[in-house]
Design a protein around this motif. Sequence first.
Motif, PDB file in Angstrom:
ATOM      1  N   SER A   3       0.828  -1.191   0.000  1.00  0.00           N
ATOM      2  CA  SER A   3       0.000   0.000   0.000  1.00  0.00           C
ATOM      3  C   SER A   3       0.871   1.253   0.000  1.00  0.00           C
ATOM      4  O   SER A   3       0.394   2.359  -0.195  1.00  0.00           O
TER       5      SER A   3
ATOM      6  N   GLU B 126      -5.516   2.082   9.416  1.00  0.00           N
ATOM      7  CA  GLU B 126      -6.723   1.853   8.610  1.00  0.00           C
ATOM      8  C   GLU B 126      -6.352   1.752   7.136  1.00  0.00           C
ATOM      9  O   GLU B 126      -7.197   1.926   6.262  1.00  0.00           O
ATOM     10  N   ARG B 127      -5.079   1.502   6.865  1.00  0.00           N
ATOM     11  CA  ARG B 127      -4.606   1.534   5.494  1.00  0.00           C
ATOM     12  C   ARG B 127      -5.435   0.632   4.578  1.00  0.00           C
ATOM     13  O   ARG B 127      -5.812   1.024   3.469  1.00  0.00           O
ATOM     14  N   GLU B 128      -5.722  -0.562   5.069  1.00  0.00           N
ATOM     15  CA  GLU B 128      -6.467  -1.508   4.249  1.00  0.00           C
ATOM     16  C   GLU B 128      -7.887  -0.984   3.982  1.00  0.00           C
ATOM     17  O   GLU B 128      -8.372  -1.010   2.851  1.00  0.00           O
ATOM     18  N   ALA B 129      -8.527  -0.488   5.049  1.00  0.00           N
ATOM     19  CA  ALA B 129      -9.877   0.049   4.908  1.00  0.00           C
ATOM     20  C   ALA B 129      -9.886   1.234   3.952  1.00  0.00           C
ATOM     21  O   ALA B 129     -10.831   1.419   3.179  1.00  0.00           O
ATOM     22  N   ASP B 131      -7.836   1.784   1.399  1.00  0.00           N
ATOM     23  CA  ASP B 131      -7.714   1.281   0.030  1.00  0.00           C
ATOM     24  C   ASP B 131      -9.048   0.731  -0.461  1.00  0.00           C
ATOM     25  O   ASP B 131      -9.467   0.993  -1.595  1.00  0.00           O
ATOM     26  N   THR B 132      -9.720  -0.021   0.398  1.00  0.00           N
ATOM     27  CA  THR B 132     -11.027  -0.585   0.040  1.00  0.00           C
ATOM     28  C   THR B 132     -12.023   0.527  -0.275  1.00  0.00           C
ATOM     29  O   THR B 132     -12.749   0.470  -1.270  1.00  0.00           O
ATOM     30  N   GLU B 135     -11.280   2.294  -3.617  1.00  0.00           N
ATOM     31  CA  GLU B 135     -11.689   1.484  -4.760  1.00  0.00           C
ATOM     32  C   GLU B 135     -13.211   1.446  -4.897  1.00  0.00           C
ATOM     33  O   GLU B 135     -13.750   1.523  -5.998  1.00  0.00           O
TER      34      GLU B 135
END
Lengths: 150, 150
Positions: A3, B126-129, B131-132, B135
């Motif tokens: 990321s 919250e990096r993953e959240a 990115d989600t 998108e």
Amino acid sequence: MMSAQGDPLKLDSMLCFAVYAAGHAFTRFYKPRLEALGLTYPQYLVFLVLWETDGLTVKALGDRLFLDSGTITPLVKRLESRGLLERRRGQDDERQVHIVLTDAGRALREQALAVPLAVGTALAGEREAVDTLREGLHRLRVQLDGGPGA
Amino acid sequence: MMSAQGDPLKLDSMLCFAVYAAGHAFTRFYKPRLEALGLTYPQYLVFLVLWETDGLTVKALGDRLFLDSGTITPLVKRLESRGLLERRRGQDDERQVHIVLTDAGRALREQALAVPLAVGTALAGEREAVDTLREGLHRLRVQLDGGPGA
DNA sequence: TATTTTTCAGTTGCGCACAATTGAATTGTA
DNA sequence: TACAATTCAATTGTGCGCAACTGAAAAATA
């Protein structure tokens, strides 16, 4: 994983721009549908609130929509001049002004039902993704506003 | 299951309002950070684009940011009057105006790096959240604009 | 080539959005 | 009870955002 972004200022990696662009897209999508009602998008939001809870003060309306009196006051004045609502100075507290729907304002609700229907059609088959998005955006707003404690 | 909503006009069930409110939250979050740069949020977006690709025309800049000349022209004129960029009439095509950064405009980039850092801090873990969300918002925009085919 | 059509930047007008301020009303405090 | 601080709606000024339009330049077509 992965990321990390090479350029921290890359526009397409920025969440803020994704939000900004989605907001534009909604505005474009709503425009023709709201023109049928004679409303702008912020005016539509005011009616959504008032159809839920009529008679709110300018302050309460602003708190609900994250707007201040500098935006709400001229907006409701325009709607008042079209006979869709009334502004009534509070009797118990004369600082306040209550916004009350007229019959015409209430009647507008029937036509407004077509708007979320059109959204539902455009996003057909994405109900789950929509719910996920809405919840994610809510959490984002809370985080940006300083977390649940602020 | 249970994504059916009793009231189709309920404000808190509407994705558009979640987007709208998140946009507000970003604006509030950015305000003090961008004041340090002397920029508004749309001006910041223009610099993000120009730092990636200098010399774009008004049209190309607008396409990138989903804005038209009615918004871009006065905005870049204000930035030009502050010596941050120049507007140069195209030589091959005299209808076009190219927006070119000055040294001062390029120098602003260093200070701007602090902005995404602050966002990263506010959304730490919250990096993953994030990115989600980004998108999901991108797909939403495409859907609202009429699907991949439009 | 001549003419039509399209593209582009710019302008005007209207409405939103917010900071800063005003003035009146209310609340809190001495 | 006085008076200080706060709250509320409204106003002013600046900037964004878009529709509608203008005029010039370029591209497409006859």
